[in-house]
Design an enzyme around this catalytic site. Sequence first.
Site, PDB file in Angstrom:
ATOM      1  N   CYS A 251       0.791  -1.232   0.000  1.00 32.74           N
ATOM      2  CA  CYS A 251       0.000   0.000   0.000  1.00 32.74           C
ATOM      3  C   CYS A 251       0.825   1.286   0.000  1.00 32.74           C
ATOM      4  CB  CYS A 251      -1.041   0.026   1.115  1.00 32.74           C
ATOM      5  SG  CYS A 251      -1.006  -1.332   2.254  1.00 32.74           S
TER       6      CYS A 251
ATOM      7  N   ARG B  79       7.231 -11.095   5.005  1.00 33.35           N
ATOM      8  CA  ARG B  79       6.872 -11.005   6.419  1.00 33.35           C
ATOM      9  C   ARG B  79       7.603 -12.099   7.157  1.00 33.35           C
ATOM     10  NH1 ARG B  79       0.339  -9.895   5.654  1.00 33.35           N
ATOM     11  NH2 ARG B  79       0.671  -8.231   4.144  1.00 33.35           N
TER      12      ARG B  79
ATOM     13  N   GLN C 166       1.120 -10.821  -3.472  1.00 35.70           N
ATOM     14  CA  GLN C 166      -0.302 -10.510  -3.363  1.00 35.70           C
ATOM     15  C   GLN C 166      -0.824 -10.045  -4.717  1.00 35.70           C
ATOM     16  OE1 GLN C 166       0.037  -7.487  -0.261  1.00 35.70           O
ATOM     17  NE2 GLN C 166      -1.029  -8.867   1.140  1.00 35.70           N
TER      18      GLN C 166
ATOM     19  N   ASP D 272      -2.602  -7.715  -5.493  1.00 32.11           N
ATOM     20  CA  ASP D 272      -3.042  -6.592  -4.687  1.00 32.11           C
ATOM     21  C   ASP D 272      -3.591  -5.472  -5.568  1.00 32.11           C
ATOM     22  OD1 ASP D 272      -3.408  -5.349  -2.319  1.00 32.11           O
ATOM     23  OD2 ASP D 272      -1.295  -5.012  -1.882  1.00 32.11           O
TER      24      ASP D 272
ATOM     25  N   HIS E 226      -5.271  -1.250  -4.916  1.00 32.88           N
ATOM     26  CA  HIS E 226      -5.784  -0.235  -4.007  1.00 32.88           C
ATOM     27  C   HIS E 226      -6.673   0.705  -4.793  1.00 32.88           C
ATOM     28  CE1 HIS E 226      -2.242  -1.842  -1.931  1.00 32.88           C
ATOM     29  NE2 HIS E 226      -3.063  -1.779  -0.898  1.00 32.88           N
TER      30      HIS E 226
ATOM     31  N   LYS F 126     -14.152  -5.130   6.792  1.00 36.08           N
ATOM     32  CA  LYS F 126     -13.643  -5.943   5.681  1.00 36.08           C
ATOM     33  C   LYS F 126     -14.558  -7.110   5.396  1.00 36.08           C
ATOM     34  CE  LYS F 126     -10.768  -8.791   8.705  1.00 36.08           C
ATOM     35  NZ  LYS F 126      -9.499  -9.473   8.910  1.00 36.08           N
TER      36      LYS F 126
ATOM     37  N   HIS G 153      -8.442  -1.859   0.068  1.00 35.29           N
ATOM     38  CA  HIS G 153      -7.447  -2.887  -0.286  1.00 35.29           C
ATOM     39  C   HIS G 153      -8.222  -4.109  -0.738  1.00 35.29           C
ATOM     40  CE1 HIS G 153      -4.431  -1.015   2.600  1.00 35.29           C
ATOM     41  NE2 HIS G 153      -5.556  -0.611   3.143  1.00 35.29           N
TER      42      HIS G 153
END
Length: 649
Positions: free
Chosen positions: A339, A368, A386, A388, A390, A474, A522
């Site tokens: 992000c 991570r 990911q 991902d 946004h 979420k 997200h």
Amino acid sequence: MLKVHLPDGNVLEYSRRVRALDVAADIGPRLAKAALGAEVDGRIVGVDAFLPDEGDVDLRLLTKKDAASLDLMRHSCAHVMARAVMRLFEGVQLAFGPTVDNGFYYDFLLDRPLSEDDFPEIEAEMAKIIKDDEPFERLEQPHAKAVELCRELGQTLKVEHLEAGLDEHEMVSFYRQGEFLDLCRGPHVPSAGAIGALKLLSVAGAYWKGDASRQQLQRLYGTAWFDKKELDDYLMRLEEAKRRDHRVLGKQLELFLIDPEVGSGLVLWLPKGATVRRELESFIYGELIRRGYQPVYTPAIGRVQLYETSGHYPYYAHSQFPPIEMSDGDRFLLRPMNCPHHIKIYQSKPRSYRDLPLRIAELGLVHRFEQSGELTGMTRVRGFTQDDAHIFCTEDQVADEFRGCLDMTQFVLKTLGLDDYRVRLSFRDPKSDKYVGRPEDWDRAEAALEAVCRDLDLPNLEIEVGEAAFYGPKADFIASDCIGRQWQLGTVQLDYNLPSPQRFNLEYIGADNHPHQPVMIHRAPFGSLERFTGMLIEHFAGAFPLWLAPEQARVMVVSQKFEEYGRSVEAALRAAGLRVSSDYRPEKVGAKIRDAQIELIPYMFVVGNREAETGTVALRDRREGDLGTMSLDAAVAKLKQEIDAKTIR
RNA sequence: GCUAGCGUAGCUCAACCGGCAGAGCAGCUGAUUUGUAAUCAGCAGGUUGUGGGUUCAAGUCCCUCCGCUAGCUCCA
């Protein structure tokens, strides 16, 4: 006067005090014998429970046929296991022993480590207890008396639980079975004989009350079923799961590799696994473009300062790789999420409300530092990608954008044949103050999210109050694979935190010519490509649909004499865009087929004299077997159609 | 990170109470030229995860570290 309403509509009347069992006996002696528990006004109780003295109650007697009694029986089984362990070992302290999916466990504190070698002995002792068929007796005790009783029994964990956890209860219950007495809410089956087929499965450590700073207990897991066949079916399912294990198949089918020298939890995608991933990626990119997303590329590393602004550092320091220190004092962090980079792209120029919604997408590699004990194959790793994106939008656009995200996730799951999933909406706990953003924004957003979910008619929607992240509500998608295991995959999350003045202070100029704060969403339909691929391997048991299969077809010749024709077929398939391999070894065709079957190659093109002469191929399907002879063109057309349709078989 | 179990050839697994590390598959070589799930023969393949210790002798017993598995804990 008590009126007992039975499920068949009959009503029995009593002027005396009766237990559920007495009612069962009045209905019939066979039912009285078969009854394992009872449901009174929707509450599950033991058959020895007294019904109210007067009024109306709904009573349903539970037998083996009711799902609820399986749970009762497993709980009783946990007690029997605890009793057996106490008989066999000295100084056993009991903790908790509840039921779980498909079984039960009991936590013990004892000096001697338990191991699987102890299982036969414990199971034998359990068998004895079950054969003795002693009743489970419920004893109600005042709280103070219960504490005293547990002290006498030397059960200090139970004493602690009574004093800390059950201190508001005036009366608590025990269950006695022979010499075994245990603090327990119950209910239980009438006697141990009701327990069917069981098996101890594993032993593991577990912390007292889940607190890692407390002493660690030994947890014995077992499974129990009413009859042997059900137990065997369950054990078969476990075997099947083992056979489908993506770690096993990943090695067998040469999909991916995790090498200790590279590092735990770091996935090396082998050529075949990479092919699957590439197909998934181009599928997802196609969808992104169609849905108005703009792909970007950003680095997998950023200055620590960036994550200080985002708030991820040092708050999540324990689950990140430590910063990289440069000689000039500059510090970089392997990014734990994408992000902040995407936010910088948003901030790269002034934004107007006319630019919104802005949808920025990237298959972003993040790292991570998961705890070592947490790592599992591809599904739990330290470096992952990911899918991902946004979305930056106005408050008014949230509902539509959220709808778009859910729709895309649904589409992705459906395309891959994951029809069995549920959606969990996580909302804030209105009593807590840990959340950022204005409560009225949350209320509006939560109402909008719920309305969208209802409108889309999402399957098995559940709303969990208090489960939201501190930065926004979420929706998570939890898919069940073809043998019923659940996987948390895609997620859509609203974020009031990162755009806020305390963080990145995002703005857009509204129609009113004033700056406003955008909302950020997200979303990741796959979650991570690593986990998703691992899940897919298990879901398909390695037999990918044609569009995903690393090798889509293999040409094999009946004898080496036909290699030339085989090569022409191979070239034609390759020219048609198929991923094709070939087998010209001097082996019998049976051996070549067997090898291709084991490698789960979807289609085999078998060619020999007959095909060479007529310009045809004998097509074999890995599932259906021999499909007969057809022209090469027809076979190619069939495969291409199947690929284009992303058919799942 | 914690508890328990495990680590032998590329893969799957043997090796009794501590006594010469072994098989199948895969690989390589040769023969065979095959019609829908395994053709035959030969060869090669190992510092038994790592480092140390006990012992006349260690795959086996003890300790360290690394890794894997189940679970706990955590999970942006």
